[in-house]
Write a protein that holds these residues in place. Structure first.
Motif, PDB file in Angstrom:
ATOM      1  N   ARG A  42     -45.780 -41.028  24.560  1.00 34.95           N
ATOM      2  CA  ARG A  42     -44.589 -40.679  23.796  1.00 34.95           C
ATOM      3  C   ARG A  42     -44.535 -39.169  23.565  1.00 34.95           C
ATOM      4  O   ARG A  42     -45.520 -38.540  23.229  1.00 34.95           O
ATOM      5  CB  ARG A  42     -44.608 -41.398  22.453  1.00 34.95           C
ATOM      6  CG  ARG A  42     -43.405 -41.089  21.597  1.00 34.95           C
ATOM      7  CD  ARG A  42     -43.399 -41.939  20.375  1.00 34.95           C
ATOM      8  NE  ARG A  42     -43.055 -43.285  20.806  1.00 34.95           N
ATOM      9  CZ  ARG A  42     -43.260 -44.380  20.087  1.00 34.95           C
ATOM     10  NH1 ARG A  42     -43.839 -44.307  18.911  1.00 34.95           N
ATOM     11  NH2 ARG A  42     -42.902 -45.553  20.540  1.00 34.95           N
ATOM     12  N   ASP A  43     -43.356 -38.610  23.746  1.00 28.31           N
ATOM     13  CA  ASP A  43     -43.119 -37.179  23.569  1.00 28.31           C
ATOM     14  C   ASP A  43     -42.186 -37.015  22.370  1.00 28.31           C
ATOM     15  O   ASP A  43     -40.978 -37.230  22.479  1.00 28.31           O
ATOM     16  CB  ASP A  43     -42.498 -36.611  24.843  1.00 28.31           C
ATOM     17  CG  ASP A  43     -42.223 -35.122  24.783  1.00 28.31           C
ATOM     18  OD1 ASP A  43     -42.088 -34.574  23.678  1.00 28.31           O
ATOM     19  OD2 ASP A  43     -42.133 -34.512  25.868  1.00 28.31           O
ATOM     20  N   GLU A  44     -42.751 -36.646  21.227  1.00 26.92           N
ATOM     21  CA  GLU A  44     -41.952 -36.537  20.006  1.00 26.92           C
ATOM     22  C   GLU A  44     -40.870 -35.465  20.128  1.00 26.92           C
ATOM     23  O   GLU A  44     -39.788 -35.614  19.543  1.00 26.92           O
ATOM     24  CB  GLU A  44     -42.855 -36.281  18.800  1.00 26.92           C
ATOM     25  CG  GLU A  44     -43.745 -37.464  18.446  1.00 26.92           C
ATOM     26  CD  GLU A  44     -42.984 -38.756  18.146  1.00 26.92           C
ATOM     27  OE1 GLU A  44     -41.833 -38.699  17.648  1.00 26.92           O
ATOM     28  OE2 GLU A  44     -43.547 -39.836  18.420  1.00 26.92           O
ATOM     29  N   ARG A  47     -38.034 -37.139  21.922  1.00 29.53           N
ATOM     30  CA  ARG A  47     -37.376 -38.084  21.009  1.00 29.53           C
ATOM     31  C   ARG A  47     -36.465 -37.335  20.036  1.00 29.53           C
ATOM     32  O   ARG A  47     -35.341 -37.758  19.773  1.00 29.53           O
ATOM     33  CB  ARG A  47     -38.398 -38.912  20.251  1.00 29.53           C
ATOM     34  CG  ARG A  47     -39.133 -39.918  21.120  1.00 29.53           C
ATOM     35  CD  ARG A  47     -40.196 -40.646  20.320  1.00 29.53           C
ATOM     36  NE  ARG A  47     -39.627 -41.464  19.270  1.00 29.53           N
ATOM     37  CZ  ARG A  47     -39.108 -42.678  19.432  1.00 29.53           C
ATOM     38  NH1 ARG A  47     -39.097 -43.214  20.627  1.00 29.53           N
ATOM     39  NH2 ARG A  47     -38.628 -43.348  18.430  1.00 29.53           N
ATOM     40  N   GLY A  52     -33.623 -38.441  17.539  1.00 32.76           N
ATOM     41  CA  GLY A  52     -34.595 -39.059  16.637  1.00 32.76           C
ATOM     42  C   GLY A  52     -34.213 -40.481  16.276  1.00 32.76           C
ATOM     43  O   GLY A  52     -33.365 -41.095  16.903  1.00 32.76           O
TER      44      GLY A  52
END
Length: 89
Positions: A42-44, A47, A52
């Motif tokens: 996961r790549d915040e 996102r 978001g």
């Protein structure tokens, strides 16, 4: 075309029985590789760039017969109750 992609071995057999004269009929299975697309990747930042919140992801071919109008309609109804949800196609 050089290759006809079928979603299953049964469909490939059916195409051959029906007389399709493709050079090759290959099975291209459906599904998601759960190791390659694992949450640990996961790549915040990505996102956040997508708005978001909770992401509703459609990962498939974009074409009329896929009924994406229904997806959009359902998404709009969901957003009325859950403004944190974002649709990613």
């Amino acid at each position: 075309c050089n290759v006809v992609a079928a979603p299953s071995a049964a469909t490939a057999r059916s195409l051959r029985v029906r007389g399709y004269q493709a050079g090759r009929i290959e099975v291209l299975g459906n599904g998601v590789d759960c190791e390659r697309f694992h949450p640990r990747f996961r790549d915040e930042g990505r996102r956040a760039a997508l708005g978001g919140g909770t992401l509703l992801v459609y990962a498939g071919r974009v074409s009329r017969e896929k009924g994406l109008a229904d997806l959009v309609d359902g998404y709009r109804r969901l957003r009325a109750r859950r403004p944190d949800v974002r649709l990613v196609v």
